[in-house]
Write a protein that holds these residues in place. Structure first.
Motif, short mmCIF file in Angstrom:
data_model
loop_
_atom_site.label_atom_id
_atom_site.label_comp_id
_atom_site.label_asym_id
_atom_site.label_seq_id
_atom_site.Cartn_x
_atom_site.Cartn_y
_atom_site.Cartn_z
N ALA A 1 -3.96 -0.61 1.85
CA ALA A 1 -2.80 -1.19 1.15
C ALA A 1 -2.16 -2.29 2.00
O ALA A 1 -1.80 -3.36 1.48
CB ALA A 1 -1.79 -0.12 0.80
N ALA A 2 -2.03 -2.06 3.30
CA ALA A 2 -1.46 -3.06 4.20
C ALA A 2 -2.33 -4.31 4.23
O ALA A 2 -1.83 -5.44 4.14
CB ALA A 2 -1.29 -2.49 5.60
N LEU A 3 -3.64 -4.11 4.33
CA LEU A 3 -4.57 -5.24 4.34
C LEU A 3 -4.47 -6.03 3.04
O LEU A 3 -4.40 -7.27 3.05
CB LEU A 3 -6.00 -4.75 4.55
CG LEU A 3 -7.11 -5.80 4.43
CD1 LEU A 3 -6.89 -6.95 5.42
CD2 LEU A 3 -8.47 -5.15 4.63
N GLU A 4 -4.42 -5.35 1.93
CA GLU A 4 -4.37 -6.04 0.64
C GLU A 4 -3.05 -6.79 0.45
O GLU A 4 -3.03 -7.87 -0.14
CB GLU A 4 -4.66 -5.06 -0.49
CG GLU A 4 -6.12 -4.64 -0.45
CD GLU A 4 -6.53 -3.62 -1.50
OE1 GLU A 4 -5.67 -3.21 -2.32
OE2 GLU A 4 -7.72 -3.25 -1.49
N ARG A 5 -1.96 -6.26 0.98
CA ARG A 5 -0.69 -7.00 0.93
C ARG A 5 -0.77 -8.26 1.77
O ARG A 5 -0.29 -9.33 1.37
CB ARG A 5 0.47 -6.11 1.38
CG ARG A 5 0.91 -5.09 0.34
CD ARG A 5 2.21 -4.41 0.71
NE ARG A 5 2.11 -3.62 1.93
CZ ARG A 5 1.76 -2.33 1.98
NH1 ARG A 5 1.47 -1.68 0.85
NH2 ARG A 5 1.71 -1.68 3.13
N LEU A 6 -1.40 -8.16 2.94
CA LEU A 6 -1.55 -9.34 3.79
C LEU A 6 -2.44 -10.39 3.13
O LEU A 6 -2.15 -11.59 3.20
CB LEU A 6 -2.12 -8.95 5.16
CG LEU A 6 -1.19 -8.13 6.06
CD1 LEU A 6 -1.93 -7.71 7.32
CD2 LEU A 6 0.06 -8.92 6.39
N CYS B 1 0.03 -15.10 7.97
CA CYS B 1 -0.85 -14.03 7.49
C CYS B 1 -2.30 -14.49 7.50
O CYS B 1 -3.18 -13.74 7.93
CB CYS B 1 -0.44 -13.60 6.08
SG CYS B 1 1.09 -12.66 6.00
N ALA B 2 -2.52 -15.69 7.02
CA ALA B 2 -3.89 -16.24 7.01
C ALA B 2 -4.44 -16.32 8.43
O ALA B 2 -5.59 -15.92 8.68
CB ALA B 2 -3.90 -17.61 6.33
#
Length: 94
Positions: free
Chosen positions: A7-12, A26-27
């Motif tokens: 979930a954290a990865l997908e938000r980033l 973030c990128a």
């Protein structure tokens, strides 16, 4: 990768695909994982310029990277998203 980490990865990833200073940070964080040599690194002091929630997601993903099997994001099924981020923020990279 557990549900919290995913979930954290997908938000980033979502943040990285927007158009703001925080999106750029973030990128840079994500692309440093994927290919730091071609995409550049991530300046840790950039964490100071992020909303607390985004910084916390980076900490979660970083902790995953430190303890997980050696896997790149494309090996986790995120190649299309990372290619899109690369094209948006580093169009000069291969």
């Amino acid at each position: 990768m557990n549900d919290k980490q995913r979930a954290a990865l997908e938000r980033l990833i979502d943040h990285a695909q927007r158009d703001s200073g925080q999106s750029r940070r973030c990128a840079d964080f994500l692309l440093a994982w994927w290919n730091a040599a071609a995409c550049g690194g991530f300046d840790m002091t950039e964490l100071w310029s992020l909303d607390d929630e985004i910084a916390a997601d980076m900490v979660t993903v970083f902790a995953y990277l430190a303890t997980a099997e050696k896997k790149y994001p494309d090996q986790l099924g995120y190649e299309p998203q990372f290619r899109a981020i690369l094209a948006q923020w580093h169009p000069e990279s291969p």
